[in-house]
Write a protein that holds these residues in place. Structure first.
Motif, short mmCIF file in Angstrom:
data_model
loop_
_atom_site.label_atom_id
_atom_site.label_comp_id
_atom_site.label_asym_id
_atom_site.label_seq_id
_atom_site.Cartn_x
_atom_site.Cartn_y
_atom_site.Cartn_z
N GLU A 1 38.97 50.27 50.91
CA GLU A 1 39.92 50.11 49.81
C GLU A 1 39.94 51.39 48.99
N ASP A 2 41.10 51.90 48.72
CA ASP A 2 41.27 53.12 47.92
C ASP A 2 40.45 54.28 48.48
N GLY A 3 40.36 54.37 49.80
CA GLY A 3 39.65 55.47 50.44
C GLY A 3 38.14 55.33 50.46
N GLU A 4 37.61 54.22 49.95
CA GLU A 4 36.16 53.99 49.95
C GLU A 4 35.84 52.86 50.91
N THR A 5 34.73 53.02 51.62
CA THR A 5 34.30 52.03 52.60
C THR A 5 33.05 51.32 52.08
#
Length: 71
Positions: A51-55
């Motif tokens: 989500e939003d480039g974070e894993t």
């Protein structure tokens, strides 16, 4: 998740919990779910969330009330 990512997660969990019998296995019916086992007992599931480039990864461990009766 690919095999390399699963192996990294499995190694992390083994180190974190000090238990070399922890095993992560992809679920053949549900591609997004990884089964978490200790020895021959499935204890939970692992999911990946991007989500939003974070894993992040979520591990859910199920404890049945009948398992507590052995204590």
């Amino acid at each position: 998740m690919d095999k390399q990512e699963i192996t990294k997660l499995q190694d992390y969990l083994r180190r974190k919990f000090g238990n070399t019998t922890i095993k992560l296995t992809p679920n053949p019916r549900r591609k997004e779910m990884i089964e978490v086992t200790i020895g021959d007992e499935q204890i939970g599931t692992l999911y990946k969330d991007v989500e939003d480039g974070e894993t992040s990864y979520t591990v859910t461990i199920s404890i049945l009330d009948i398992d507590l009766e052995d204590e």
